[in-house]
Design a protein around this motif. Structure first.
Motif, PDB file in Angstrom:
ATOM      1  N   TYR A  71       0.848  -1.202   0.000  1.00  0.00           N
ATOM      2  CA  TYR A  71       0.000   0.000   0.000  1.00  0.00           C
ATOM      3  C   TYR A  71       0.882   1.250   0.000  1.00  0.00           C
ATOM      4  O   TYR A  71       0.669   2.174  -0.784  1.00  0.00           O
ATOM      5  N   TYR A  72       1.866   1.264   0.892  1.00  0.00           N
ATOM      6  CA  TYR A  72       2.767   2.414   1.016  1.00  0.00           C
ATOM      7  C   TYR A  72       3.521   2.660  -0.294  1.00  0.00           C
ATOM      8  O   TYR A  72       3.644   3.798  -0.739  1.00  0.00           O
ATOM      9  N   TYR A  75       1.121   4.157  -2.618  1.00  0.00           N
ATOM     10  CA  TYR A  75       0.758   5.507  -2.194  1.00  0.00           C
ATOM     11  C   TYR A  75       1.873   6.508  -2.501  1.00  0.00           C
ATOM     12  O   TYR A  75       1.628   7.563  -3.064  1.00  0.00           O
ATOM     13  N   LYS A  76       3.087   6.163  -2.086  1.00  0.00           N
ATOM     14  CA  LYS A  76       4.216   7.087  -2.241  1.00  0.00           C
ATOM     15  C   LYS A  76       4.763   7.103  -3.660  1.00  0.00           C
ATOM     16  O   LYS A  76       5.117   8.150  -4.170  1.00  0.00           O
ATOM     17  N   GLY A  78       3.155   5.884  -6.289  1.00  0.00           N
ATOM     18  CA  GLY A  78       2.035   6.118  -7.177  1.00  0.00           C
ATOM     19  C   GLY A  78       2.204   5.528  -8.562  1.00  0.00           C
ATOM     20  O   GLY A  78       2.545   4.370  -8.723  1.00  0.00           O
ATOM     21  N   ARG A 104     -11.979   2.284  -6.548  1.00  0.00           N
ATOM     22  CA  ARG A 104     -12.606   3.614  -6.564  1.00  0.00           C
ATOM     23  C   ARG A 104     -14.114   3.508  -6.374  1.00  0.00           C
ATOM     24  O   ARG A 104     -14.731   4.351  -5.728  1.00  0.00           O
ATOM     25  N   GLY A 129      -3.156   1.883  -2.661  1.00  0.00           N
ATOM     26  CA  GLY A 129      -2.228   2.985  -2.377  1.00  0.00           C
ATOM     27  C   GLY A 129      -2.195   4.008  -3.490  1.00  0.00           C
ATOM     28  O   GLY A 129      -2.211   5.215  -3.230  1.00  0.00           O
ATOM     29  N   SER A 131      -4.506   4.764  -5.528  1.00  0.00           N
ATOM     30  CA  SER A 131      -5.745   5.546  -5.520  1.00  0.00           C
ATOM     31  C   SER A 131      -5.899   6.391  -4.258  1.00  0.00           C
ATOM     32  O   SER A 131      -6.896   7.075  -4.086  1.00  0.00           O
ATOM     33  N   LYS A 132      -4.878   6.350  -3.386  1.00  0.00           N
ATOM     34  CA  LYS A 132      -4.849   7.164  -2.155  1.00  0.00           C
ATOM     35  C   LYS A 132      -6.028   6.870  -1.241  1.00  0.00           C
ATOM     36  O   LYS A 132      -6.603   7.766  -0.606  1.00  0.00           O
ATOM     37  N   ASN A 134      -8.078   5.957   1.955  1.00  0.00           N
ATOM     38  CA  ASN A 134      -7.874   6.310   3.359  1.00  0.00           C
ATOM     39  C   ASN A 134      -7.177   5.158   4.081  1.00  0.00           C
ATOM     40  O   ASN A 134      -7.644   4.020   4.027  1.00  0.00           O
ATOM     41  N   TYR A 138      -8.449   1.381   4.782  1.00  0.00           N
ATOM     42  CA  TYR A 138      -7.697   0.308   4.130  1.00  0.00           C
ATOM     43  C   TYR A 138      -7.230  -0.720   5.169  1.00  0.00           C
ATOM     44  O   TYR A 138      -7.372  -1.922   4.966  1.00  0.00           O
TER      45      TYR A 138
END
Length: 169
Positions: A71-72, A75-76, A78, A104, A129, A131-132, A134, A138
């Motif tokens: 996930y990280y 997220y980071k 992307g 989404r 991640g 899609s950012k 929460n 998550y």
């Protein structure tokens, strides 16, 4: 990695071995199939080497740790990470792109359900991640899905014991 080797690691390193092997499996690394690892943790518990609840909790913690790392990274890193990942594993492109759209639309329910589907359950963390999503949502939905998945497989190994070993051999 064979069942005998995994059981030797369990015997030698105990819960740490369970954690590391399950953690690697949740990172979606080849050679660590949950259908083998989780039941072996249950068999090991059934033989009295560890209690069932601690074995289950170790697998859940390892699964969540692996999921949070993916996930990280999503997220980071992307899109950049996703593109590198897809360049390395191009056959997963349609699956990941469909998962991005699905996450989404479905959110936490989508993560929970995805954690119950082989192959999808480990890679869904990356699109979550990207899609950012929460982090709290998550984490809760992942933990619940991981719990159900691991309970089924560790429980099968625990209750079916040596029959699982014969089947997996």
């Amino acid at each position: 990695m064979t069942m005998d080797v995994i059981m030797q690691y369990f015997a030698r390193y105990g819960g740490i071995a369970i954690f590391v092997i399950v953690f690697l499996e949740y990172l979606n690394l080849p050679g660590f199939p949950a259908g083998v690892i989780m039941p072996l943790a249950g068999v090991w518990a059934a033989r009295g080497n560890i209690k069932f609840i601690p074995a289950l909790l170790i697998t859940i913690a390892a699964g969540l740790a692996g999921s949070l790392i993916l996930y990280y990274l999503g997220y980071k890193g992307g899109e950049l990470f996703l593109q590198k990942y897809l360049n390395k594993f191009p056959k997963q492109r349609p699956l990941i792109e469909s998962k991005l759209e699905w996450i989404r639309k479905k959110g936490s329910v989508g993560i929970f359900c995805s954690k119950l589907i082989p192959m999808v359950r480990t890679i869904v963390s990356i699109p979550a991640g990207v899609s950012k999503m929460n982090l709290a949502r998550y984490t809760v939905s992942s933990t619940l899905g991981i719990f159900v998945w691991n309970l089924f497989f560790v429980g099968a190994g625990y209750y079916l014991g040596d029959a699982v070993l014969s089947y997996l051999a």
